[in-house]
Design a protein around this motif. Structure first.
Motif, PDB file in Angstrom:
ATOM      1  N   ILE A  13     -43.191-118.193  53.493  1.00 46.20           N
ATOM      2  CA  ILE A  13     -42.245-117.676  54.477  1.00 46.20           C
ATOM      3  C   ILE A  13     -41.279-116.689  53.833  1.00 46.20           C
ATOM      4  CG2 ILE A  13     -40.357-118.339  56.035  1.00 46.20           C
ATOM      5  CD1 ILE A  13     -41.792-120.975  56.492  1.00 46.20           C
ATOM      6  N   SER A  14     -41.026-116.873  52.517  1.00 45.83           N
ATOM      7  CA  SER A  14     -40.064-116.020  51.820  1.00 45.83           C
ATOM      8  C   SER A  14     -40.658-114.684  51.384  1.00 45.83           C
ATOM      9  CB  SER A  14     -39.512-116.746  50.588  1.00 45.83           C
ATOM     10  OG  SER A  14     -40.562-117.002  49.672  1.00 45.83           O
ATOM     11  N   VAL A  15     -41.969-114.526  51.519  1.00 46.36           N
ATOM     12  CA  VAL A  15     -42.625-113.298  51.095  1.00 46.36           C
ATOM     13  C   VAL A  15     -42.751-112.347  52.280  1.00 46.36           C
ATOM     14  CG1 VAL A  15     -44.748-112.287  50.197  1.00 46.36           C
ATOM     15  CG2 VAL A  15     -43.901-114.441  49.258  1.00 46.36           C
ATOM     16  N   ARG A  16     -42.112-111.186  52.185  1.00 41.61           N
ATOM     17  CA  ARG A  16     -42.210-110.200  53.249  1.00 41.61           C
ATOM     18  C   ARG A  16     -43.532-109.443  53.108  1.00 41.61           C
ATOM     19  NH1 ARG A  16     -41.337-104.795  53.884  1.00 41.61           N
ATOM     20  NH2 ARG A  16     -40.560-104.514  51.765  1.00 41.61           N
ATOM     21  N   SER A  17     -44.219-109.243  54.202  1.00 39.80           N
ATOM     22  CA  SER A  17     -45.471-108.490  54.151  1.00 39.80           C
ATOM     23  C   SER A  17     -45.184-107.068  53.695  1.00 39.80           C
ATOM     24  CB  SER A  17     -46.128-108.467  55.533  1.00 39.80           C
ATOM     25  OG  SER A  17     -46.495-109.768  55.934  1.00 39.80           O
ATOM     26  N   PRO A  18     -45.813-106.617  52.596  1.00 39.37           N
ATOM     27  CA  PRO A  18     -45.554-105.260  52.110  1.00 39.37           C
ATOM     28  C   PRO A  18     -46.118-104.209  53.054  1.00 39.37           C
ATOM     29  CG  PRO A  18     -47.285-106.297  50.817  1.00 39.37           C
ATOM     30  CD  PRO A  18     -46.748-107.350  51.733  1.00 39.37           C
ATOM     31  N   ILE A  19     -45.413-103.089  53.141  1.00 39.83           N
ATOM     32  CA  ILE A  19     -45.872-101.954  53.932  1.00 39.83           C
ATOM     33  C   ILE A  19     -46.484-100.953  52.956  1.00 39.83           C
ATOM     34  CG2 ILE A  19     -45.221-100.122  55.532  1.00 39.83           C
ATOM     35  CD1 ILE A  19     -42.850-101.863  56.369  1.00 39.83           C
ATOM     36  N   VAL A  20     -47.779-100.716  53.079  1.00 42.05           N
ATOM     37  CA  VAL A  20     -48.546 -99.966  52.091  1.00 42.05           C
ATOM     38  C   VAL A  20     -49.073 -98.671  52.689  1.00 42.05           C
ATOM     39  CG1 VAL A  20     -50.528-100.031  50.525  1.00 42.05           C
ATOM     40  CG2 VAL A  20     -49.249-102.143  50.996  1.00 42.05           C
ATOM     41  N   VAL A  21     -48.734 -97.540  52.057  1.00 43.57           N
ATOM     42  CA  VAL A  21     -49.341 -96.269  52.429  1.00 43.57           C
ATOM     43  C   VAL A  21     -50.596 -96.091  51.571  1.00 43.57           C
ATOM     44  CG1 VAL A  21     -49.109 -93.757  52.417  1.00 43.57           C
ATOM     45  CG2 VAL A  21     -47.199 -95.184  53.158  1.00 43.57           C
ATOM     46  N   ASN A  22     -51.736 -95.983  52.230  1.00 40.50           N
ATOM     47  CA  ASN A  22     -53.013 -95.913  51.538  1.00 40.50           C
ATOM     48  C   ASN A  22     -53.563 -94.486  51.543  1.00 40.50           C
ATOM     49  OD1 ASN A  22     -55.570 -96.526  50.403  1.00 40.50           O
ATOM     50  ND2 ASN A  22     -56.430 -96.818  52.458  1.00 40.50           N
ATOM     51  N   GLN A  23     -53.674 -93.888  50.356  1.00 37.82           N
ATOM     52  CA  GLN A  23     -54.295 -92.567  50.190  1.00 37.82           C
ATOM     53  C   GLN A  23     -55.586 -92.676  49.386  1.00 37.82           C
ATOM     54  OE1 GLN A  23     -51.252 -90.104  48.409  1.00 37.82           O
ATOM     55  NE2 GLN A  23     -49.916 -90.200  50.211  1.00 37.82           N
ATOM     56  N   LEU A  24     -56.139 -93.889  49.292  1.00 31.60           N
ATOM     57  CA  LEU A  24     -57.310 -94.129  48.443  1.00 31.60           C
ATOM     58  C   LEU A  24     -58.592 -94.376  49.232  1.00 31.60           C
ATOM     59  CD1 LEU A  24     -55.718 -96.376  45.662  1.00 31.60           C
ATOM     60  CD2 LEU A  24     -56.016 -93.893  45.704  1.00 31.60           C
ATOM     61  N   GLY A  25     -58.540 -94.310  50.544  1.00 25.34           N
ATOM     62  CA  GLY A  25     -59.769 -94.386  51.313  1.00 25.34           C
ATOM     63  C   GLY A  25     -60.052 -95.737  51.941  1.00 25.34           C
ATOM     64  N   ALA A  26     -61.152 -95.747  52.705  1.00 26.92           N
ATOM     65  CA  ALA A  26     -61.489 -96.912  53.535  1.00 26.92           C
ATOM     66  C   ALA A  26     -61.860 -98.137  52.710  1.00 26.92           C
ATOM     67  CB  ALA A  26     -62.637 -96.547  54.478  1.00 26.92           C
ATOM     68  N   GLU A  27     -62.533 -97.942  51.564  1.00 26.04           N
ATOM     69  CA  GLU A  27     -62.958 -99.092  50.765  1.00 26.04           C
ATOM     70  C   GLU A  27     -61.759 -99.854  50.197  1.00 26.04           C
ATOM     71  OE1 GLU A  27     -66.610 -98.580  48.252  1.00 26.04           O
ATOM     72  OE2 GLU A  27     -66.328 -96.493  48.791  1.00 26.04           O
ATOM     73  N   ILE A  28     -60.735 -99.121  49.788  1.00 19.45           N
ATOM     74  CA  ILE A  28     -59.537 -99.786  49.293  1.00 19.45           C
ATOM     75  C   ILE A  28     -58.820-100.500  50.426  1.00 19.45           C
ATOM     76  CG2 ILE A  28     -57.309 -99.455  48.159  1.00 19.45           C
ATOM     77  CD1 ILE A  28     -59.736 -99.080  46.324  1.00 19.45           C
ATOM     78  N   ARG A  29     -58.768 -99.861  51.599  1.00 15.73           N
ATOM     79  CA  ARG A  29     -58.160-100.521  52.758  1.00 15.73           C
ATOM     80  C   ARG A  29     -58.855-101.840  53.064  1.00 15.73           C
ATOM     81  NH1 ARG A  29     -56.478-101.176  58.041  1.00 15.73           N
ATOM     82  NH2 ARG A  29     -54.913 -99.540  58.266  1.00 15.73           N
ATOM     83  N   ALA A  30     -60.193-101.814  53.067  1.00 18.54           N
ATOM     84  CA  ALA A  30     -60.949-103.020  53.384  1.00 18.54           C
ATOM     85  C   ALA A  30     -60.670-104.126  52.378  1.00 18.54           C
ATOM     86  CB  ALA A  30     -62.443-102.694  53.424  1.00 18.54           C
ATOM     87  N   ALA A  31     -60.516-103.748  51.097  1.00 16.49           N
ATOM     88  CA  ALA A  31     -60.262-104.746  50.062  1.00 16.49           C
ATOM     89  C   ALA A  31     -58.887-105.383  50.223  1.00 16.49           C
ATOM     90  CB  ALA A  31     -60.385-104.095  48.686  1.00 16.49           C
ATOM     91  N   LEU A  32     -57.921-104.610  50.715  1.00 14.65           N
ATOM     92  CA  LEU A  32     -56.556-105.107  50.833  1.00 14.65           C
ATOM     93  C   LEU A  32     -56.280-105.817  52.153  1.00 14.65           C
ATOM     94  CD1 LEU A  32     -54.472-102.111  49.396  1.00 14.65           C
ATOM     95  CD2 LEU A  32     -55.481-104.036  48.165  1.00 14.65           C
ATOM     96  N   ALA A  33     -57.096-105.555  53.152  1.00 14.55           N
ATOM     97  CA  ALA A  33     -56.794-106.019  54.514  1.00 14.55           C
ATOM     98  C   ALA A  33     -56.642-107.532  54.609  1.00 14.55           C
ATOM     99  CB  ALA A  33     -57.879-105.530  55.475  1.00 14.55           C
ATOM    100  N   ASP A  34     -57.433-108.280  53.834  1.00 13.54           N
ATOM    101  CA  ASP A  34     -57.397-109.742  53.929  1.00 13.54           C
ATOM    102  C   ASP A  34     -56.505-110.384  52.869  1.00 13.54           C
ATOM    103  OD1 ASP A  34     -59.161-109.735  56.090  1.00 13.54           O
ATOM    104  OD2 ASP A  34     -60.917-109.748  54.783  1.00 13.54           O
TER     105      ASP A  34
END
Length: 330
Positions: A13-34
């Motif tokens: 509960i104490s961990v705020r969800s980070p807001i991430v700007v992704n300039q590395l493409g779809a594969e990196i997004r998919a890896a981070l999404a979960d």
């Protein structure tokens, strides 16, 4: 790359969800999404300057090819906005403006492409010795036995002993070569089959193949100059997979033209790319490639793994891995 992850399947509960700007493409997004921290991922539009990011973001994932070569000399108004951490895909940071490095903590992609770069180096060394493409007969008249070179007993010099240098050592050891290595820091222990070199001059004097795997810093700029090349064997084959500005290219071209060294394989140049009509393009003793030695491996997966390790650390508030050191410049 083998750094242990700090995993937590449920976000505290104490961990705020980070807001991430992704300039590395779809594969990196998919890896981070979960990821357990439930990051809010903002995909950066390809047609927008990489520094024009959402001001609410606290993490930026970026790479040199995102368009940083067009960055202004002075930092934009408001930069770094709310950023607290920048992760780059590259090991080197010389493609980025100075103001990007003078703010939030920057972590780099150290070691991600070491394996494909080491394979490129091995290919360059074997290609120089065996000359398979050069000796191909084009007619019956040209069918002649031409002696080939050998690696056995040759000396491989390596300037720089990070992940790339170590990966090169692993690949050339089985060929019965002598290995000499120059590194910036002290040797903490003896590495079997590797002999330290005291200076770049001493390394050049004994090397048949010299691999440049150094970071680009103010100390390494023009490290390979006319004075250093004057000490080389006439058999020297120079391989640069680091940065172009480590080599004085005019001095290199002169040494090649005068037969004072045998050849060069260059994956990097200064500037990059070279201007039209630069003699480096068609020099008979130069193998030139357009900065591609890092490709062909699992660099995207390794980058994703490294980013996940650091996202774990960031979300937990513990130190990040592979932080850029402003004093060392890498």
């Amino acid at each position: 790359m083998n750094t242990l992850r700090i995993e937590n399947k449920r976000a505290s509960i104490s961990v705020r969800s980070p807001i991430v700007v992704n300039q590395l493409g779809a594969e990196i997004r998919a890896a981070l999404a979960d990821h357990w921290s439930r990051p809010l991922i903002i995909d950066h539009p390809a047609d927008r300057a990489p520094w024009e990011i959402a001001p609410e973001a606290d993490v930026l994932l970026t790479r040199p090819l995102a368009g940083w070569h067009k960055a202004p000399a002075e930092k934009p108004a408001g930069w770094p906005f709310g950023l607290r951490w920048i992760q780059t895909a590259s090991t080197g940071v010389d493609f980025f403006p100075a103001w990007l490095l003078d703010g939030p903590v920057v972590t780099v992609g150290r070691g991600i492409s070491a394996d494909p770069i080491a394979e490129y180096v091995l290919a360059a060394i074997l290609g120089f010795e065996k000359r398979i493409h050069d000796i191909r007969p084009r007619s019956r008249e040209q069918w002649k036995i031409t002696p080939l070179g050998s690696l056995s007993g040759k000396t491989i010099g390596i300037a720089g002993f990070g992940a790339i240098g170590r990966a090169v050592v692993e690949r050339v050891k089985p060929f019965g070569v002598n290995i000499r290595v120059l590194r910036r820091s002290a040797w903490p222990y003896v590495i079997p089959g590797v002999e330290p070199a005291d200076s770049i001059e001493k390394l050049v004097e004994v090397s048949d193949h010299l691999v440049l795997a150094l970071p680009a810093t103010t100390r390494t700029a023009r490290l390979i100059d006319a004075d250093v090349l004057a000490r080389a064997k006439t058999s020297l084959h120079l391989i640069n997979v680091a940065r172009g500005r480590i080599v004085d290219q005019n001095a290199l071209l002169q040494a090649l033209d005068e037969g004072r060294i045998a050849g060069a394989t260059l994956d990097v140049t200064d500037p990059e790319p070279p201007p039209d009509y630069d003699p480096i393009y068609d020099h008979p003793k130069i193998v030139l490639t357009p900065h591609v030695s890092w490709t062909g491996g699992e660099d995207v997966k390794r980058l994703a793994d490294k980013t996940l390790v650091n996202l774990d650390a960031y979300a937990h508030g513990v130190p990040l891995a592979d932080v850029f050191d402003r004093n060392l410049e890498y």
